[in-house]
Design an enzyme around this catalytic site. Structure first.
Site, PDB file in Angstrom:
ATOM      1  N   PRO A  11      10.303  -7.226   4.257  1.00 54.32           N
ATOM      2  CA  PRO A  11      10.988  -7.272   2.969  1.00 54.32           C
ATOM      3  C   PRO A  11      10.815  -5.886   2.340  1.00 54.32           C
ATOM      4  CG  PRO A  11       9.073  -8.794   3.045  1.00 54.32           C
ATOM      5  CD  PRO A  11       9.026  -7.951   4.258  1.00 54.32           C
ATOM      6  N   ALA A  13      12.056  -3.891  -1.092  1.00 53.45           N
ATOM      7  CA  ALA A  13      12.826  -3.896  -2.341  1.00 53.45           C
ATOM      8  C   ALA A  13      13.720  -2.659  -2.406  1.00 53.45           C
ATOM      9  CB  ALA A  13      11.865  -3.937  -3.525  1.00 53.45           C
ATOM     10  N   CYS A  93       2.115  -6.659  -2.643  1.00 53.35           N
ATOM     11  CA  CYS A  93       2.768  -5.604  -3.431  1.00 53.35           C
ATOM     12  C   CYS A  93       1.745  -4.913  -4.344  1.00 53.35           C
ATOM     13  CB  CYS A  93       3.916  -6.192  -4.259  1.00 53.35           C
ATOM     14  SG  CYS A  93       4.781  -4.880  -5.158  1.00 53.35           S
ATOM     15  N   ASN A 194       1.481  -4.359  10.533  1.00 53.62           N
ATOM     16  CA  ASN A 194       2.431  -3.558   9.752  1.00 53.62           C
ATOM     17  C   ASN A 194       1.734  -2.306   9.230  1.00 53.62           C
ATOM     18  OD1 ASN A 194       3.314  -3.571   6.382  1.00 53.62           O
ATOM     19  ND2 ASN A 194       4.850  -3.062   7.903  1.00 53.62           N
ATOM     20  N   GLY A 195       2.507  -1.210   9.241  1.00 49.66           N
ATOM     21  CA  GLY A 195       2.003   0.038   8.664  1.00 49.66           C
ATOM     22  C   GLY A 195       2.188   1.217   9.591  1.00 49.66           C
ATOM     23  N   ASP A 196       2.988   2.191   9.104  1.00 47.40           N
ATOM     24  CA  ASP A 196       3.152   3.485   9.796  1.00 47.40           C
ATOM     25  C   ASP A 196       3.820   3.394  11.163  1.00 47.40           C
ATOM     26  OD1 ASP A 196       1.840   4.518   7.609  1.00 47.40           O
ATOM     27  OD2 ASP A 196      -0.081   4.760   8.634  1.00 47.40           O
ATOM     28  N   ARG A 219       9.241   1.440   6.445  1.00 48.00           N
ATOM     29  CA  ARG A 219       9.888   2.741   6.201  1.00 48.00           C
ATOM     30  C   ARG A 219      10.519   3.325   7.461  1.00 48.00           C
ATOM     31  NH1 ARG A 219       4.902   5.526   3.510  1.00 48.00           N
ATOM     32  NH2 ARG A 219       3.963   4.172   5.078  1.00 48.00           N
TER      33      ARG A 219
HETATM   34  C1  LIG Z   1      10.484   1.089  -1.186  1.00 44.42           C
HETATM   35  C2  LIG Z   1       9.583   0.004  -0.667  1.00 44.42           C
HETATM   36  C3  LIG Z   1       9.811  -1.308  -1.071  1.00 44.42           C
HETATM   37  C4  LIG Z   1       8.987  -2.336  -0.592  1.00 44.42           C
HETATM   38  N1  LIG Z   1       9.248  -3.616  -0.943  1.00 44.42           N
HETATM   39  C5  LIG Z   1       8.485  -4.631  -0.445  1.00 44.42           C
HETATM   40  C6  LIG Z   1       8.780  -5.993  -0.737  1.00 44.42           C
HETATM   41  O1  LIG Z   1       9.763  -6.314  -1.430  1.00 44.42           O
HETATM   42  N2  LIG Z   1       7.946  -6.941  -0.216  1.00 44.42           N
HETATM   43  C7  LIG Z   1       6.878  -6.618   0.585  1.00 44.42           C
HETATM   44  O2  LIG Z   1       6.148  -7.519   1.038  1.00 44.42           O
HETATM   45  N3  LIG Z   1       6.608  -5.347   0.897  1.00 44.42           N
HETATM   46  C8  LIG Z   1       7.383  -4.355   0.414  1.00 44.42           C
HETATM   47  N4  LIG Z   1       7.118  -3.064   0.770  1.00 44.42           N
HETATM   48  C9  LIG Z   1       6.024  -2.786   1.721  1.00 44.42           C
HETATM   49  C10 LIG Z   1       6.553  -2.784   3.161  1.00 44.42           C
HETATM   50  O3  LIG Z   1       7.077  -4.029   3.509  1.00 44.42           O
HETATM   51  C11 LIG Z   1       5.434  -2.388   4.157  1.00 44.42           C
HETATM   52  O4  LIG Z   1       4.419  -3.336   4.060  1.00 44.42           O
HETATM   53  C12 LIG Z   1       4.857  -1.022   3.884  1.00 44.42           C
HETATM   54  O5  LIG Z   1       5.872  -0.075   3.597  1.00 44.42           O
HETATM   55  C13 LIG Z   1       4.039  -0.528   5.085  1.00 44.42           C
HETATM   56  O6  LIG Z   1       4.827  -0.370   6.217  1.00 44.42           O
HETATM   57  P1  LIG Z   1       5.345   1.102   6.682  1.00 44.42           P
HETATM   58  O7  LIG Z   1       4.129   2.006   6.661  1.00 44.42           O
HETATM   59  O8  LIG Z   1       5.889   0.875   8.052  1.00 44.42           O
HETATM   60  O9  LIG Z   1       6.358   1.537   5.680  1.00 44.42           O
HETATM   61  C14 LIG Z   1       7.918  -2.029   0.298  1.00 44.42           C
HETATM   62  C15 LIG Z   1       7.711  -0.709   0.700  1.00 44.42           C
HETATM   63  C16 LIG Z   1       8.522   0.305   0.239  1.00 44.42           C
HETATM   64  C17 LIG Z   1       8.268   1.720   0.717  1.00 44.42           C
END
Ligand SMILES: Cc1cc2nc3c(=O)[nH]c(=O)nc-3n(C[C@H](O)[C@H](O)[C@H](O)COP(=O)(O)O)c2cc1C
Length: 319
Positions: A11, A13, A93, A194-196, A219
């Site tokens: 998810p 946002a 969040c 999840n993460g990076d 991301r």
């Molecule tokens: C712009 C943005 C919006 C996000 N919105 C949500 C959200 O609505 N719900 C949620 O559980 N996580 C949200 N996240 C977190 C991501 O789902 C994810 O857990 C986090 O970015 C780590 O993963 P990544 O390092 O691959 O980006 C959001 C992250 C970003 C950068």
């Protein structure tokens, strides 16, 4: 690699809206989630939330956030009524406006409440609707991800997704996959890491290290839905076959504009598309100049013209 290995899209946002989910689904991930949906807004019949956030493609999962058990239960049921068969609860969040109300990652500090809330939501949904939770590894420290996973397991949730950062880290530092691994070793419920994850190699390496049942991309899919396919390839064959060309990126950007135009034609969505376009063209020659033009453009036709110019310039540079 486990043939049941899952590739989920998080998810996000402002990003995983209806139009982008249409594109993501074309790459056949195992699951794509909506942007988080406020249970308060659903209960107040906020038109934007109900109409736009809960506009679903078949199979899309819905993530809800909030704290009030009745609101969360009713919102989950509302999402189910809108066609969702997979509901997730946001316990991660970190944004101040969410946390100060006791939502998102603030709930990690209150496992009792989480357990009661998740139990009540589970009870209110039909048996063929799955329920999951998405957490961070803790609020300030890596405190209780295992406790949360045990709650998820005890309540028979479909899976738990763990973002390997604390709330305090927000998005800085690196995700701690060691903690994810330790949780995975202790529970039998599917654990999604999840993460990076920005490349297929990242996903392969982290998934092998932590032994997780799947990964959730966030991301990494900004302007790059191909990552889903590339991860599938590397998991199945050990190598990435899909290479993304200039044409692929420009065509996808134009297709995305088309989907947004089909979907809803209003100023707000027009602003939303611009960031996606900037992500698609990242790394192409003259992309910074084009980003300025994109951000100043006044209508969809102009956007398409900018993209076609960029294609031409980059094609010329290729030869
Ligand atoms: C712009 C943005 C919006 C996000 N919105 C949500 C959200 O609505 N719900 C949620 O559980 N996580 C949200 N996240 C977190 C991501 O789902 C994810 O857990 C986090 O970015 C780590 O993963 P990544 O390092 O691959 O980006 C959001 C992250 C970003 C950068």
């Amino acid at each position: 690699m486990n043939s049941n290995f899952k590739i989920y899209v998080a998810p996000i946002a402002g990003v995983t809206d209806y139009s982008y989910r249409r594109i993501l689904n074309e790459f056949a991930p195992d699951l794509v989630f909506t942007e988080m949906v406020s249970s308060n807004a659903v209960m107040m019949a906020n038109e934007k939330t109900v109409g736009q956030l809960l506009r679903l493609n078949p199979g899309d999962g819905v993530q809800i956030f909030g704290k009030d058990i009745e609101y969360m239960k009713d919102s989950a049921k509302f999402a189910e009524g809108a066609g969702a068969k997979k509901i997730d609860v946001n316990l991660g969040c970190p944004m101040p406006k969410i946390v100060k109300n006791g939502y998102g990652s603030a709930l990690l500090a209150d496992p009792e409440h989480v357990k009661k809330m998740m139990y009540e939501i589970r009870e209110s949904l039909s048996d063929d609707t799955t329920l999951s939770m998405k957490i961070r590894i803790g609020y300030k420290q890596h405190k209780n991800p295992l406790e949360m996973a045990e709650i998820a397991q005890e309540l028979g949730l479909s899976h738990i997704t763990i973002h390997g950062r604390t709330r305090e880290q927000m998005y800085s530092g690196v995700a701690n996959w060691e903690v994810i691994k330790r949780v995975k070793e202790e529970v039998s419920i599917p654990v999604i890491g999840n993460g990076d994850l920005f490349t297929a190699e990242d996903a392969l390496e982290r998934a092998n290290m932590a032994g997780v049942d799947g990964v959730m991309l966030a991301r990494g899919i900004f302007g790059n839905p191909w990552l889903i396919r590339q991860i599938r390839e590397i998991m199945e064959t050990g190598e990435v076959k899909t290479q993304v060309t200039v044409d692929d990126r420009i065509d996808m950007a134009i297709k995305h504009i088309g989907y947004v135009m089909e979907d809803v034609f209003d100023r707000e969505f027009y602003f939303e598309i611009r960031k996606h376009l900037c992500w698609y063209i990242k790394g192409l020659k003259y992309s910074s100049q084009m980003k300025n033009l994109i951000n100043r453009s006044q209508n969809y036709e102009e956007l398409i013209e900018i993209l076609e110019n960029l294609r031409e310039i980059n094609k010329k540079c290729e030869v």
